[in-house]
Design a protein around this motif. Structure first.
Motif, PDB file in Angstrom:
ATOM      1  N   HIS A  64     -47.059  32.196 -10.175  1.00 19.17           N
ATOM      2  CA  HIS A  64     -47.985  31.983  -9.059  1.00 19.17           C
ATOM      3  C   HIS A  64     -47.818  33.074  -8.003  1.00 19.17           C
ATOM      4  N   ASP A  65     -46.580  33.505  -7.794  1.00 18.95           N
ATOM      5  CA  ASP A  65     -46.301  34.571  -6.837  1.00 18.95           C
ATOM      6  C   ASP A  65     -46.981  35.858  -7.319  1.00 18.95           C
ATOM      7  N   CYS A  66     -47.407  36.679  -6.391  1.00 19.12           N
ATOM      8  CA  CYS A  66     -48.203  37.860  -6.766  1.00 19.12           C
ATOM      9  C   CYS A  66     -47.388  39.139  -6.873  1.00 19.12           C
ATOM     10  N   ARG A  67     -46.062  39.039  -6.981  1.00 20.72           N
ATOM     11  CA  ARG A  67     -45.259  40.245  -7.142  1.00 20.72           C
ATOM     12  C   ARG A  67     -45.264  40.720  -8.602  1.00 20.72           C
ATOM     13  N   ARG A  68     -44.957  39.814  -9.557  1.00 18.57           N
ATOM     14  CA  ARG A  68     -44.873  40.205 -10.962  1.00 18.57           C
ATOM     15  C   ARG A  68     -45.389  39.079 -11.861  1.00 18.57           C
ATOM     16  N   PRO A  69     -46.579  38.575 -11.591  1.00 19.86           N
ATOM     17  CA  PRO A  69     -47.053  37.434 -12.384  1.00 19.86           C
ATOM     18  C   PRO A  69     -47.203  37.754 -13.861  1.00 19.86           C
ATOM     19  N   GLN A  70     -47.540  39.005 -14.189  1.00 20.26           N
ATOM     20  CA  GLN A  70     -47.750  39.358 -15.588  1.00 20.26           C
ATOM     21  C   GLN A  70     -46.456  39.302 -16.391  1.00 20.26           C
ATOM     22  N   LEU A  71     -45.322  39.326 -15.711  1.00 21.00           N
ATOM     23  CA  LEU A  71     -44.047  39.240 -16.411  1.00 21.00           C
ATOM     24  C   LEU A  71     -43.643  37.795 -16.690  1.00 21.00           C
ATOM     25  N   PHE A  72     -44.063  36.893 -15.828  1.00 18.28           N
ATOM     26  CA  PHE A  72     -43.586  35.520 -15.936  1.00 18.28           C
ATOM     27  C   PHE A  72     -44.583  34.558 -16.574  1.00 18.28           C
ATOM     28  N   ARG A  73     -45.859  34.845 -16.437  1.00 19.25           N
ATOM     29  CA  ARG A  73     -46.854  33.918 -16.979  1.00 19.25           C
ATOM     30  C   ARG A  73     -46.682  33.676 -18.480  1.00 19.25           C
ATOM     31  N   PRO A  74     -46.474  34.711 -19.299  1.00 19.91           N
ATOM     32  CA  PRO A  74     -46.295  34.459 -20.736  1.00 19.91           C
ATOM     33  C   PRO A  74     -45.114  33.549 -21.044  1.00 19.91           C
ATOM     34  N   GLN A  75     -44.113  33.549 -20.166  1.00 19.24           N
ATOM     35  CA  GLN A  75     -42.930  32.726 -20.416  1.00 19.24           C
ATOM     36  C   GLN A  75     -43.246  31.234 -20.326  1.00 19.24           C
ATOM     37  N   ILE A  76     -44.240  30.882 -19.529  1.00 19.36           N
ATOM     38  CA  ILE A  76     -44.614  29.472 -19.395  1.00 19.36           C
ATOM     39  C   ILE A  76     -45.115  28.933 -20.729  1.00 19.36           C
ATOM     40  N   PHE A  77     -45.948  29.708 -21.400  1.00 15.28           N
ATOM     41  CA  PHE A  77     -46.502  29.241 -22.675  1.00 15.28           C
ATOM     42  C   PHE A  77     -45.459  29.294 -23.794  1.00 15.28           C
ATOM     43  N   ALA A  78     -44.498  30.228 -23.678  1.00 12.80           N
ATOM     44  CA  ALA A  78     -43.385  30.226 -24.623  1.00 12.80           C
ATOM     45  C   ALA A  78     -42.529  28.980 -24.422  1.00 12.80           C
ATOM     46  N   ALA A  79     -42.284  28.601 -23.161  1.00 15.30           N
ATOM     47  CA  ALA A  79     -41.539  27.374 -22.884  1.00 15.30           C
ATOM     48  C   ALA A  79     -42.298  26.156 -23.400  1.00 15.30           C
ATOM     49  N   LEU A  80     -43.618  26.177 -23.288  1.00 15.13           N
ATOM     50  CA  LEU A  80     -44.437  25.087 -23.817  1.00 15.13           C
ATOM     51  C   LEU A  80     -44.293  24.996 -25.335  1.00 15.13           C
ATOM     52  N   GLU A  81     -44.234  26.129 -26.008  1.00 11.75           N
ATOM     53  CA  GLU A  81     -44.017  26.120 -27.458  1.00 11.75           C
ATOM     54  C   GLU A  81     -42.654  25.533 -27.802  1.00 11.75           C
ATOM     55  N   LEU A  82     -41.622  25.906 -27.024  1.00  8.11           N
ATOM     56  CA  LEU A  82     -40.301  25.324 -27.243  1.00  8.11           C
ATOM     57  C   LEU A  82     -40.338  23.816 -27.028  1.00  8.11           C
ATOM     58  N   TYR A  83     -41.075  23.385 -25.996  1.00  7.01           N
ATOM     59  CA  TYR A  83     -41.204  21.952 -25.717  1.00  7.01           C
ATOM     60  C   TYR A  83     -41.883  21.234 -26.878  1.00  7.01           C
ATOM     61  N   ARG A  84     -42.942  21.817 -27.408  1.00  9.74           N
ATOM     62  CA  ARG A  84     -43.649  21.207 -28.536  1.00  9.74           C
ATOM     63  C   ARG A  84     -42.732  21.061 -29.750  1.00  9.74           C
ATOM     64  N   ASN A  85     -41.779  21.985 -29.873  1.00  6.39           N
ATOM     65  CA  ASN A  85     -40.846  21.937 -30.999  1.00  6.39           C
ATOM     66  C   ASN A  85     -39.609  21.091 -30.715  1.00  6.39           C
ATOM     67  N   GLY A  86     -39.550  20.479 -29.534  1.00  2.00           N
ATOM     68  CA  GLY A  86     -38.420  19.624 -29.191  1.00  2.00           C
ATOM     69  C   GLY A  86     -37.218  20.365 -28.655  1.00  2.00           C
ATOM     70  N   ASP A  87     -37.409  21.634 -28.208  1.00  2.00           N
ATOM     71  CA  ASP A  87     -36.279  22.453 -27.785  1.00  2.00           C
ATOM     72  C   ASP A  87     -36.304  22.802 -26.298  1.00  2.00           C
ATOM     73  N   PHE A  88     -37.098  22.086 -25.502  1.00  2.00           N
ATOM     74  CA  PHE A  88     -37.172  22.359 -24.066  1.00  2.00           C
ATOM     75  C   PHE A  88     -37.549  21.075 -23.351  1.00  2.00           C
ATOM     76  N   ASP A  89     -36.841  20.777 -22.262  1.00  2.00           N
ATOM     77  CA  ASP A  89     -37.122  19.599 -21.450  1.00  2.00           C
ATOM     78  C   ASP A  89     -37.614  20.083 -20.085  1.00  2.00           C
ATOM     79  N   PRO A  90     -38.890  19.910 -19.769  1.00  2.00           N
ATOM     80  CA  PRO A  90     -39.408  20.446 -18.506  1.00  2.00           C
ATOM     81  C   PRO A  90     -38.753  19.847 -17.271  1.00  2.00           C
ATOM     82  N   VAL A  91     -38.206  18.658 -17.388  1.00  2.00           N
ATOM     83  CA  VAL A  91     -37.576  18.006 -16.240  1.00  2.00           C
ATOM     84  C   VAL A  91     -36.122  18.446 -16.092  1.00  2.00           C
ATOM     85  N   ASN A  92     -35.404  18.575 -17.201  1.00  2.24           N
ATOM     86  CA  ASN A  92     -33.954  18.754 -17.133  1.00  2.24           C
ATOM     87  C   ASN A  92     -33.433  20.128 -17.527  1.00  2.24           C
ATOM     88  N   THR A  93     -34.248  20.969 -18.148  1.00  3.04           N
ATOM     89  CA  THR A  93     -33.753  22.288 -18.530  1.00  3.04           C
ATOM     90  C   THR A  93     -33.539  23.132 -17.284  1.00  3.04           C
TER      91      THR A  93
END
Length: 393
Positions: free
Chosen positions: A145-174
């Motif tokens: 959301h921050d406008c300093r380096r969004p292009q570096l961090f935005r892809p990581q959100i969807f990678a984390a979502l993929e990990l979550y879908r596979n049971g390897d990431f907890d959005p609340v506790n990780t």
């Protein structure tokens, strides 16, 4: 955490799709809604998306950490002595023995030395003891959301979502570092998706509780970044007083044999390794301070971390863990304070040099500018800023 960004961050920023180029900033709730919509457009199930983003919150503490870089203002000698404690040396030796089979497999499969893996394991999390206390999802969404380096961090959100879908990431506790890195060697979610390895054979990739998973995954990351198997990365050297200082620094490479012909020697004695290889002479605190020969693998480490001082210290620590002696600090010229460095950067910028942010940190841009001005002024061009240079400007 000490890192700016981890292994694949810069490359990740170059691979964003048009869909991911949504405007940063604005209302945070609307921004998260945009992430939800994009996730669905990427093929994620709506229920999975809703569950993943339900707890997402803005984290001011993450932004505060992003703006703090004073740790990297320290010169190499001070920085290295602060990070390389006897406890870390002893723990490194114990872990090298405890996980000998894992390190041997990493060396066999990827050609990555155990010293390198131990050094990053130590510096990133104290061998797993402290892996960060920032909610990973909140940090990633905040930095996107921050406008300093969004292009570096935005892809990581969807990678984390993929990990979550596979049971390897907890959005609340990780939890992890402020910049979204996770686990013992601090990897970003997309690096885990692309390079995670099940090192202990339990059928999962868990970088937070499994040292074999973390170590093998870290070796895989370095391999993917171009690590040259079974080659050196850093050797301490001695340099003659009449060396062409303008040719030193990571921006210039010469054959090792040519450096030897110019009078450069291995501090430990004997010939320098790989005489036909290209290498750089690195003088972190100028011609009167410590000196190292940096091989091609040294440059790979900058993909893990963008700080010169951090990378050099980790690379040196890796050699210590493999038996090298304590470096010879010699007697470097006094450096500049943080305030003086900022003044220097302002003066360099005024002369047309691109030094990046005026932050008091002796980064690559500032070093290059210092070297150029030293050359112009007839000073030894070793890229180490002194009050003499500051006054001359």
């Amino acid at each position: 955490m000490m890192r700016f960004l981890t292994a694949g961050a810069l490359a990740l920023g170059l691979s964003t799709t048009a869909a991911s180029a949504q405007q940063c900033g604005g209302d945070f709730g609307q921004f998260v809604q945009g992430l939800r919509s994009e996730a669905v457009s990427r093929g994620f199930d709506q229920g999975t998306v809703d569950a993943f983003f339900r707890s997402a919150r803005f984290d001011q503490r993450t932004l505060d950490a992003d703006r703090r870089q004073g740790f990297f203002q320290q010169p190499f000698i001070e920085f290295a002595r602060r990070l390389i404690s006897q406890n870390r040396m002893d723990a490194g030796r114990r872990n090298a023995e405890r996980f000998n089979a894992v390190f041997s497999e990493a060396e066999r499969r990827f050609g990555v030395s155990r010293g390198i893996l131990l050094a990053f394991w130590a510096f990133e999390t104290d061998y797993g003891a402290f892996q960060g206390d920032y909610n990973t999802l909140n940090s990633l969404v905040t930095l996107a959301h921050d406008c300093r380096r969004p292009q570096l961090f935005r892809p990581q959100i969807f990678a984390a979502l993929e990990l979550y879908r596979n049971g390897d990431f907890d959005p609340v506790n990780t939890q992890g570092a402020w910049a979204g890195e996770i686990g013992m060697v601090q990897m970003l979610p997309e690096d885990i998706v692309e390079n995670g390895i099940d090192g202990d054979g339990d059928g999962r990739v868990d970088l937070q509780t499994s040292a074999p998973d973390a170590l093998m995954s870290g070796a895989n990351v370095l391999s993917s970044l171009g690590w040259r198997p079974n080659e050196p990365w850093l050797v301490e050297i001695t340099v003659p007083n009449d060396l062409d200082w303008f040719q030193t620094g990571v921006q210039t490479t010469r054959r090792v044999s040519d450096w030897e012909a110019a009078g450069v020697r291995a501090r430990a004695g004997g010939a320098l390794p790989m005489p036909g290889s290209q290498a750089s002479v690195v003088l972190p605190q100028g011609r009167n301070g410590p000196a190292f020969m940096a091989y091609p693998n040294f440059s790979v480490l900058f993909e893990w971390n963008q700080s010169f001082t951090y990378v050099l210290t980790a690379a040196y620590f890796a050699t210590r863990l493999e038996g090298a002696p304590v470096f010879d600090a010699r007697n470097p010229d006094p450096g500049l304070s943080g305030d003086q460095m900022r003044v220097l950067q302002q003066r360099l910028q005024a002369r047309g040099h691109n030094v990046g942010a005026i932050d008091g940190i002796l980064g690559a841009g500032t070093r290059a500018a210092v070297r150029a001005e030293q050359q112009r002024l007839g000073l030894p061009a070793d890229a180490w800023p002194t009050t003499q240079l500051l006054n001359a400007l």
